[in-house]
Design a protein around this motif. Structure first.
Motif, PDB file in Angstrom:
ATOM      1  N   ILE A  46       7.742   8.645   5.794  1.00 58.05           N
ATOM      2  CA  ILE A  46       6.644   7.592   4.736  1.00 58.05           C
ATOM      3  C   ILE A  46       6.791   6.134   5.567  1.00 58.05           C
ATOM      4  O   ILE A  46       5.604   5.384   5.637  1.00 58.05           O
ATOM      5  CB  ILE A  46       7.107   7.580   3.519  1.00 58.05           C
ATOM      6  CG1 ILE A  46       7.298   9.118   2.913  1.00 58.05           C
ATOM      7  CG2 ILE A  46       6.338   6.735   2.689  1.00 58.05           C
ATOM      8  CD1 ILE A  46       5.503   9.845   3.064  1.00 58.05           C
ATOM      9  N   ALA A  47       8.047   5.672   5.681  1.00 60.79           N
ATOM     10  CA  ALA A  47       8.229   4.173   6.221  1.00 60.79           C
ATOM     11  C   ALA A  47       7.516   3.954   7.459  1.00 60.79           C
ATOM     12  O   ALA A  47       6.855   3.024   7.665  1.00 60.79           O
ATOM     13  CB  ALA A  47       9.817   3.761   6.133  1.00 60.79           C
TER      14      ALA A  47
ATOM     15  N   ARG B 299      10.084   5.706  14.613  1.00 61.08           N
ATOM     16  CA  ARG B 299      11.483   5.935  13.962  1.00 61.08           C
ATOM     17  C   ARG B 299      12.485   6.252  14.931  1.00 61.08           C
ATOM     18  O   ARG B 299      13.642   5.744  14.997  1.00 61.08           O
ATOM     19  CB  ARG B 299      11.404   7.219  13.149  1.00 61.08           C
ATOM     20  CG  ARG B 299      10.490   7.197  11.627  1.00 61.08           C
ATOM     21  CD  ARG B 299      10.382   8.330  11.119  1.00 61.08           C
ATOM     22  NE  ARG B 299      11.695   9.047  10.634  1.00 61.08           N
ATOM     23  CZ  ARG B 299      11.711  10.207  10.466  1.00 61.08           C
ATOM     24  NH1 ARG B 299      11.026  11.138  10.921  1.00 61.08           N
ATOM     25  NH2 ARG B 299      12.979  10.795  10.334  1.00 61.08           N
TER      26      ARG B 299
ATOM     27  N   ASP C 132       7.804  -6.845   6.926  1.00 62.01           N
ATOM     28  CA  ASP C 132       8.953  -6.715   6.196  1.00 62.01           C
ATOM     29  C   ASP C 132       9.594  -5.684   7.060  1.00 62.01           C
ATOM     30  O   ASP C 132      10.894  -5.581   6.966  1.00 62.01           O
ATOM     31  CB  ASP C 132       8.594  -6.097   4.858  1.00 62.01           C
ATOM     32  CG  ASP C 132       7.457  -5.220   4.820  1.00 62.01           C
ATOM     33  OD1 ASP C 132       7.034  -4.851   6.050  1.00 62.01           O
ATOM     34  OD2 ASP C 132       7.324  -4.229   3.927  1.00 62.01           O
TER      35      ASP C 132
ATOM     36  N   ILE D 244       4.925   5.782   8.726  1.00 61.99           N
ATOM     37  CA  ILE D 244       3.324   5.809   8.471  1.00 61.99           C
ATOM     38  C   ILE D 244       3.223   4.372   7.822  1.00 61.99           C
ATOM     39  O   ILE D 244       2.062   3.766   8.391  1.00 61.99           O
ATOM     40  CB  ILE D 244       3.192   6.985   7.503  1.00 61.99           C
ATOM     41  CG1 ILE D 244       3.402   8.137   8.577  1.00 61.99           C
ATOM     42  CG2 ILE D 244       1.430   6.888   7.314  1.00 61.99           C
ATOM     43  CD1 ILE D 244       3.064   9.568   7.388  1.00 61.99           C
ATOM     44  N   TYR D 245       3.820   3.790   6.967  1.00 63.21           N
ATOM     45  CA  TYR D 245       3.423   2.574   6.449  1.00 63.21           C
ATOM     46  C   TYR D 245       3.496   1.647   7.219  1.00 63.21           C
ATOM     47  O   TYR D 245       2.596   0.705   7.485  1.00 63.21           O
ATOM     48  CB  TYR D 245       4.383   2.216   5.216  1.00 63.21           C
ATOM     49  CG  TYR D 245       4.717   0.865   4.810  1.00 63.21           C
ATOM     50  CD1 TYR D 245       3.596   0.532   4.154  1.00 63.21           C
ATOM     51  CD2 TYR D 245       5.747  -0.063   5.491  1.00 63.21           C
ATOM     52  CE1 TYR D 245       3.631  -0.942   3.594  1.00 63.21           C
ATOM     53  CE2 TYR D 245       5.971  -1.178   4.996  1.00 63.21           C
ATOM     54  CZ  TYR D 245       4.912  -1.857   4.169  1.00 63.21           C
ATOM     55  OH  TYR D 245       4.683  -2.972   3.669  1.00 63.21           O
ATOM     56  N   TRP D 246       4.468   1.575   8.280  1.00 64.72           N
ATOM     57  CA  TRP D 246       4.629   0.632   9.443  1.00 64.72           C
ATOM     58  C   TRP D 246       3.394   0.513  10.494  1.00 64.72           C
ATOM     59  O   TRP D 246       2.670  -0.497  10.453  1.00 64.72           O
ATOM     60  CB  TRP D 246       5.950   0.522   9.875  1.00 64.72           C
ATOM     61  CG  TRP D 246       6.049  -0.302  11.253  1.00 64.72           C
ATOM     62  CD1 TRP D 246       6.647  -1.589  11.190  1.00 64.72           C
ATOM     63  CD2 TRP D 246       5.656  -0.067  12.616  1.00 64.72           C
ATOM     64  NE1 TRP D 246       6.642  -2.189  12.345  1.00 64.72           N
ATOM     65  CE2 TRP D 246       5.906  -1.326  13.270  1.00 64.72           C
ATOM     66  CE3 TRP D 246       5.002   0.920  13.252  1.00 64.72           C
ATOM     67  CZ2 TRP D 246       5.656  -1.512  14.574  1.00 64.72           C
ATOM     68  CZ3 TRP D 246       4.935   0.752  14.692  1.00 64.72           C
ATOM     69  CH2 TRP D 246       5.020  -0.643  15.351  1.00 64.72           C
ATOM     70  N   THR D 247       3.248   1.838  10.703  1.00 66.69           N
ATOM     71  CA  THR D 247       1.982   1.996  11.666  1.00 66.69           C
ATOM     72  C   THR D 247       0.725   1.520  11.151  1.00 66.69           C
ATOM     73  O   THR D 247      -0.087   0.792  11.844  1.00 66.69           O
ATOM     74  CB  THR D 247       1.882   3.598  11.964  1.00 66.69           C
ATOM     75  OG1 THR D 247       3.170   4.161  12.299  1.00 66.69           O
ATOM     76  CG2 THR D 247       1.062   3.788  13.308  1.00 66.69           C
ATOM     77  N   ILE D 248       0.321   1.936   9.840  1.00 67.67           N
ATOM     78  CA  ILE D 248      -0.932   1.637   9.168  1.00 67.67           C
ATOM     79  C   ILE D 248      -0.987   0.012   9.134  1.00 67.67           C
ATOM     80  O   ILE D 248      -1.877  -0.556   9.518  1.00 67.67           O
ATOM     81  CB  ILE D 248      -1.040   2.266   7.947  1.00 67.67           C
ATOM     82  CG1 ILE D 248      -1.348   3.726   8.038  1.00 67.67           C
ATOM     83  CG2 ILE D 248      -2.462   1.864   7.158  1.00 67.67           C
ATOM     84  CD1 ILE D 248      -1.746   4.551   7.013  1.00 67.67           C
ATOM     85  N   THR D 249       0.070  -0.814   8.587  1.00 64.83           N
ATOM     86  CA  THR D 249       0.020  -2.214   8.662  1.00 64.83           C
ATOM     87  C   THR D 249       0.056  -2.878   9.989  1.00 64.83           C
ATOM     88  O   THR D 249      -0.950  -3.767  10.084  1.00 64.83           O
ATOM     89  CB  THR D 249       1.337  -2.689   7.663  1.00 64.83           C
ATOM     90  OG1 THR D 249       2.431  -2.224   8.586  1.00 64.83           O
ATOM     91  CG2 THR D 249       1.315  -2.458   6.322  1.00 64.83           C
TER      92      THR D 249
ATOM     93  N   THR E 279      -3.760  -1.954  11.329  1.00 66.70           N
ATOM     94  CA  THR E 279      -4.977  -2.704  10.439  1.00 66.70           C
ATOM     95  C   THR E 279      -4.612  -4.157  10.720  1.00 66.70           C
ATOM     96  O   THR E 279      -5.429  -4.875   9.974  1.00 66.70           O
ATOM     97  CB  THR E 279      -5.067  -2.349   9.049  1.00 66.70           C
ATOM     98  OG1 THR E 279      -3.771  -2.502   8.617  1.00 66.70           O
ATOM     99  CG2 THR E 279      -5.379  -0.766   8.967  1.00 66.70           C
TER     100      THR E 279
ATOM    101  N   ALA F 210       4.167   6.890  14.161  1.00 63.64           N
ATOM    102  CA  ALA F 210       5.123   6.692  13.165  1.00 63.64           C
ATOM    103  C   ALA F 210       6.668   7.527  13.757  1.00 63.64           C
ATOM    104  O   ALA F 210       7.712   7.027  13.502  1.00 63.64           O
ATOM    105  CB  ALA F 210       4.810   7.428  11.827  1.00 63.64           C
TER     106      ALA F 210
END
Ligand code: ADP
Ligand code: ZN
Length: 567
Positions: free
Chosen positions: A56-57, A42, A73, A59-64, A67, A38
């Motif tokens: 937060i964004a 950044r 997006d 982490i969100y990017w990394t997880i999507t 997985t 993450a």
């Protein structure tokens, strides 16, 4: 709720607890990895594309991406960005989608399921269990024994240290099976040994000794131990066994008696007080080819011929039954009557030579038996038996075509086939019959289901380890009220049913009602045994009755004439 808690508690014990630590470490590693990705995301976005994202964004990017969901997006538009996104995807596949599920299954799910299965077979017997038979060690002998217990409605439980065997046995036979080691105190308590009727120890000699000691430390329940090495009998007794069965020695003797006709002698199968039940071969006696009426055995010796074996088939004899060379007669009578018979059959000056194929414990016991007669024999085995110093076998594989021919099996009178593999025994039977059509073939069947096949291959007599072993064990628990002659027929002793005192056998209608025939009347105090009583003999409560019949007929008898609880 309670059961969920107990399932969760599983993960906090022993190995599962260590695995849990491993899992937590791995999760910490994954979290660290996500945070690093993450942060890199950044930095790259800011420097390559001039876009700023929150943590937060990131982490969100990394997880999507890890997985492989990748909503699309937030995406890179530069080569370095693409390379970084690819690296994150690949590492996500490896760490999240491959290693994590694999670790979960092998470290948690599989051990947990195994533990559940173990527990399923480890339940303690209900508190009120009593009068049951506890069988340690499952093999063809004890399986056959347990089938008999089931048929006689005697409760039992099998104990095995092999989880797979426990599962299979429970599924296929419906037997009650407990998984565990006999030396675990918890297992012994759960088996309610103190309330049991009998313990059967059928593991290795050292394990059986342990069972005897462990049972003795708790209670007086009788233990019957099957002993591999007859030299261990004394030790087993010291450890507390109430009965020891040197099964392999017994089997070797059984095979040997049936292989030789040198000086025809009766082989005593069992006794009921002074009454002996014995077998004698027709071969080598003056009776070959005569009918039973002509042989006049009863008139000359007092013995009753209560059955005839012909190649494994049992029949009740009639006056006109012709005694075949290959038959065995089943006799009932006293020792003196048997002696009279042996005098009649006499020491035949037969020249005998017997082959023994296989020099394991059974083959060795057969050799010892023939040694005593003495009957000359030739032993053949692939290897030296380290437990025997008394015999010198011919070393070689008995299944190779030349060996039996070279050893002149065509000149032998008998062959005892004792290897521990039934298909080898079938082959050796066929081959011996082929090389010598007149040879007397006695074969060992390790599994009951192969008995028929051995007869079809040409054996004259087949001795099934399982049947003999199970019969002996049955006698042990039935307190010698019954002896099993074969799977389908048995001899059993009963007191005279009430209401029949003073009637003749004919009037009692015992035979038409139950199908069982009276073999003998045995006085319960003093007096003479009456063998094969005539139909007009009067029944009296002073004489117990010995019957021959199938297990179904015996059951009919017990249903029509229930025994008082004390007997
Ligand atoms: P047990 O002790 O129950 O008699 P073992 O396995 O110890 O059983 O004995 C079987 C014996 O038969 C062994 O000594 C083995 O070497 C022998 N045997 C097995 N196959 C052959 C064969 N084809 N030829 C000769 N001997 C054999
Ligand atoms: Zn030997």
């Amino acid at each position: 709720m309670k059961s969920i808690a107990s399932e969760l508690a599983y993960f906090l014990r022993g190995r599962a607890r260590q695995n849990l630590k491993l899992l937590l470490t791995y999760c910490a590693f994954l979290i660290g990895l996500i945070l690093i990705y993450a942060t890199i995301f950044r930095v790259l976005m800011l420097h390559l594309e001039g876009r700023e994202f929150t943590m937060i964004a990131g982490i969100y990017w990394t997880i999507t991406v890890m997985t492989t969901l990748g909503f699309g997006d937030i995406t890179f538009h530069t080569d370095l960005g693409y390379i970084f996104a690819t690296l994150v995807t690949v590492s996500g596949v490896i760490f999240l989608l491959i290693i994590l599920p694999f670790g979960m299954v092998s470290l948690f799910i599989a051990p947990w399921i195994e533990d559940r299965l173990r527990h399923a077979h480890r339940r303690d017997l209900p508190e009120d269990t009593s009068g049951h038979v506890v069988v340690f060690g499952v093999d063809p002998v004890t399986q056959s024994f347990m089938r008999r217990l089931k048929a006689r409605h005697i409760p039992f439980v099998a104990v095995t240290g092999d989880l797979q065997q426990a599962q299979l046995l429970a599924e296929e036979t419906g037997f009650k099976v407990v998984y565990g080691s006999p030396t675990e105190p918890k297992i012994l308590d759960g088996l309610r040994i103190a309330a049991a009727r009998q313990v059967i120890a059928n593991l290795s000699d050292p394990e059986n000794t342990n069972i005897c000691l462990a049972v003795r430390a708790r209670c007086n329940t009788p233990v019957t131990a099957i002993v591999d090495d007859p030299e261990h009998v004394g030790l087993m007794r010291l450890a507390g066994a109430s009965q020891t069965i040197p099964l392999k020695k017994i089997l070797g003797n059984y095979l040997a008696t049936r292989s030789t006709t040198c000086g025809v002698q009766a082989h005593v199968l069992d006794t009921f007080g002074a009454l002996l039940i014995a077998e004698i071969a027709v071969h080598g006696t003056p009776f070959v080819g005569q009918t039973l009426a002509q042989a006049q055995i009863r008139q000359r010796t007092g013995l009753a011929v209560i059955g005839i074996w012909n190649r494994g088939r049992f029949s009740l004899p009639q006056a006109e039954t012709i005694l075949d060379d290959k038959d065995l007669m089943l006799l009932a009578g006293t020792r003196q009557q048997l002696d009279a018979m042996e005098e009649l059959t006499g020491e035949q000056p037969a020249e005998d030579l017997v082959f023994i194929l296989g020099h394991g414990r059974i083959g060795c016991a057969a050799a010892h038996f023939l040694d005593k007669r003495p009957v000359p024999f030739i032993l053949v085995d692939r290897e030296i038996n380290p437990n025997c110093e008394d015999h010198i076998p011919v070393i070689g594989d008995a299944t190779t075509p030349q060996i039996l021919r070279q050893l002149r099996v065509n000149e032998a009178r008998g062959v005892i086939i004792t290897t521990n593999d039934d298909s080898t025994n079938v082959f050796l039977t066929l081959n011996s019959r082929h090389l010598n059509p007149n040879i007397r073939i006695v074969a060992r069947a390790n599994h009951e289901e192969n008995v028929e096949q051995l007869y079809s291959a040409g054996a004259d007599f087949v001795v099934s380890n399982a049947s003999v072993g199970a019969s002996i064990l049955s006698n042990a628990i039935e307190r010698k009220e019954t002896i099993f002659l074969t799977e389908g027929i048995g001899i059993f002793l009963r007191p005279l049913p009430p209401g029949l005192d003073g009637k003749t056998i004919l009037e009692s209608r015992l035979r038409p009602q139950t199908g069982c025939s009276i073999v003998a009347m045995i006085p319960n105090e003093r007096g003479h045994i009456i063998v094969s009583p005539a139909p007009e003999t009067t029944l009296t409560t002073k004489m117990d009755l010995l019957f021959i019949g199938t297990p179904a007929q015996e059951e009919t008898f017990d249903r029509l004439y229930p025994r008082p609880a004390s007997s």
